[in-house]
Design an enzyme around this catalytic site. Structure first.
Site, PDB file in Angstrom:
ATOM      1  N   GLN A 162      38.646   6.153  10.872  1.00  0.00           N
ATOM      2  CA  GLN A 162      38.860   5.297   9.712  1.00  0.00           C
ATOM      3  C   GLN A 162      37.761   4.251   9.586  1.00  0.00           C
ATOM      4  OE1 GLN A 162      42.912   3.741   9.910  1.00  0.00           O
ATOM      5  NE2 GLN A 162      43.491   5.190   8.324  1.00  0.00           N
ATOM      6  N   SER A 187      49.604   4.361   1.665  1.00  0.00           N
ATOM      7  CA  SER A 187      50.787   3.521   1.692  1.00  0.00           C
ATOM      8  C   SER A 187      51.368   3.539   0.287  1.00  0.00           C
ATOM      9  CB  SER A 187      50.432   2.093   2.134  1.00  0.00           C
ATOM     10  OG  SER A 187      49.353   1.584   1.382  1.00  0.00           O
ATOM     11  N   THR A 235      40.816  -2.371  12.881  1.00  0.00           N
ATOM     12  CA  THR A 235      41.404  -1.043  13.029  1.00  0.00           C
ATOM     13  C   THR A 235      41.159  -0.564  14.447  1.00  0.00           C
ATOM     14  OG1 THR A 235      41.414   1.251  12.206  1.00  0.00           O
ATOM     15  CG2 THR A 235      39.288   0.115  12.212  1.00  0.00           C
ATOM     16  N   TRP A 282      41.291   2.943   4.975  1.00  0.00           N
ATOM     17  CA  TRP A 282      39.945   3.380   4.612  1.00  0.00           C
ATOM     18  C   TRP A 282      39.239   2.345   3.733  1.00  0.00           C
ATOM     19  CZ3 TRP A 282      43.880   6.985   5.263  1.00  0.00           C
ATOM     20  CH2 TRP A 282      43.649   7.938   6.263  1.00  0.00           C
ATOM     21  N   CYS A 295      60.237  12.263   4.029  1.00  0.00           N
ATOM     22  CA  CYS A 295      60.090  10.845   3.713  1.00  0.00           C
ATOM     23  C   CYS A 295      60.454  10.565   2.262  1.00  0.00           C
ATOM     24  CB  CYS A 295      58.668  10.378   4.009  1.00  0.00           C
ATOM     25  SG  CYS A 295      58.228  10.418   5.760  1.00  0.00           S
TER      26      CYS A 295
END
Length: 420
Positions: free
Chosen positions: A238, A174, A233, A215, A401
């Site tokens: 993960q 992120s 999650t 993670w 992106c």
């Protein structure tokens, strides 16, 4: 005697399986002569004023770019325009994946396109083209409990080792938050995590709920503050690595990882945090998601949320569109606007935004770090079994992106919510 007739079930579209090198229908361009001619005319019109250089086989050049401008080389014009005509929001990226066009500077090239995304094609033509050439999201990708697990599996369960090749040592996927003059990605990721925890007022002795484990970096950081953390999650891969990382950090006694959807969460928590999770929820379930934040938060608590956003008008017209990102990267995903977040809080919760900060330029820098590292370490990725089509797919995804955040078409905010 009674008889019943069941409605025909729509066929489920074949989906890419990048980890296996399965790319349904990608090798063969669609055949759409009329749409291809329209797409070519619109593309040439759009590019004419952009600061780029588009080069065709044979030497033809279009675009307003000078000698230092990024170059887009159209390698296979016929295939490129047929893909573009059949569905511009998917075909443009697919054409890059197969090499119909290429660029040595894809992020630089895509930036001027992103800057004028809403005006490259006149609005009336956009509406007409959407009706005849743009697909809608498949119903099978709706974010029901089962659908969400499948959508998350298709991206986050690709391979822990893959993500480890291009993420920093915190394994944060992120936006980072860079200090002035700093360019250390790991330090910027920890600063981002601390920013979210501060938005939620996380401190020692609290019980914190995290929706979207990643993670484990945020859960570890919260536990190091002295908090107890329950983190949710729906990605089995993960969860496995997060538990290993939590144990290695020595905070297993303060962190519990649960394979559980946010809709299945119970109890009350002193703080709730969620980083870039709302984008995977889907418009239909935004009320449920925000109501869950409110329901799970104890009186006096705060929510720390980090969310990618886009302009409200663009969100409204594109929320149902089936895009290249939807097909290949984030099935079922929809990026909200700040207005949509505010409306959902107002209509479905007792929460309100009391603080916010924008990290948009920081996300562009974060994506540039990821893209360069991914390409530099491609040999390691290839050794995991990923093919050249995947390399081009991932490069396009990161560059696409990055361009959006560079020009402000995309933004990312950290929010603090409190009860009204």
């Amino acid at each position: 005697m009674t008889t019943s007739m069941s409605s025909p079930v729509a066929p489920v579209p074949p989906v890419p399986r990048p980890a296996e090198g399965v790319w349904p229908g990608l090798a063969t361009p669609p055949h759409a002569p009329l749409k291809a001619r329209i797409a070519e005319a619109l593309f040439r019109r759009a590019v004419r004023a952009l600061p780029v250089r588009v080069v065709f086989p044979g030497g033809e050049r279009i675009g307003a770019g000078g000698p230092d401008s990024p170059v887009m080389r159209i390698v296979a014009p016929e295939a490129f325009f047929h893909r573009l005509g059949a569905g511009s929001k998917i075909g443009f990226g697919e054409a890059y994946m197969v090499g119909d066009w290429t660029s040595h500077r894809p992020a630089d090239l895509l930036t001027p396109f992103a800057a004028q995304l809403s005006t490259l094609i006149p609005p009336a033509l956009q509406r007409a083209f959407r009706r005849v050439a743009e697909a809608r999201k498949p119903a099978v990708e709706a974010n029901t409990l089962d659908g969400s697990r499948e959508n998350i599996h298709r991206h986050y369960d690709l391979s822990n080792a893959l993500f480890a090749t291009f993420l920093d040592e915190t394994m944060s996927y992120s936006s980072a938050w860079f200090a002035d003059g700093g360019d250390d990605l790991a330090a910027a990721q920890l600063r981002k995590i601390d920013g979210v925890l501060d938005m939620a007022g996380v401190r020692a002795g609290q019980h914190v709920l995290e929706i979207g484990t990643g993670w484990g970096a945020l859960a570890i950081r919260a536990a190091q503050r002295g908090a107890r953390v329950t983190t949710l999650t729906i990605s089995a891969e993960q969860a496995r690595l997060a538990e290993e990382r939590i144990a290695a950090a020595g905070v297993s006694d303060r962190v519990q990882v649960l394979l559980r959807d946010y809709r299945e969460a119970q109890g009350g928590y002193d703080a709730v945090v969620s980083v870039e999770m709302v984008e995977a929820v889907g418009v239909r379930y935004w009320p449920t998601y925000f109501a869950a934040l409110d329901r799970l938060l104890r009186p006096g608590g705060r929510v720390g949320l980090q969310a990618i956003t886009m302009p409200h008008d663009r969100m409204l017209v594109s929320a149902d569109d089936y895009t290249w990102i939807s097909k290949y990267v984030f099935p079922g995903g929809v990026i909200p606007s700040v207005e949509a977040i505010e409306q959902n809080l107002r209509d479905h919760t007792g929460l309100r935004i009391v603080e916010r900060r924008s990290l948009g330029p920081d996300y562009a820098r974060t994506l540039a770090h990821w893209r360069h590292t991914f390409l530099d370490r491609w040999d390691e990725v290839a050794a995991l079994g990923f093919d050249e089509t995947f390399r081009r797919m991932w490069e396009f995804y990161l560059a696409y992106c990055e361009a959006g955040f560079r020009v402000g078409y995309l933004d990312v905010f950290q929010f603090s919510f409190q009860r009204r």
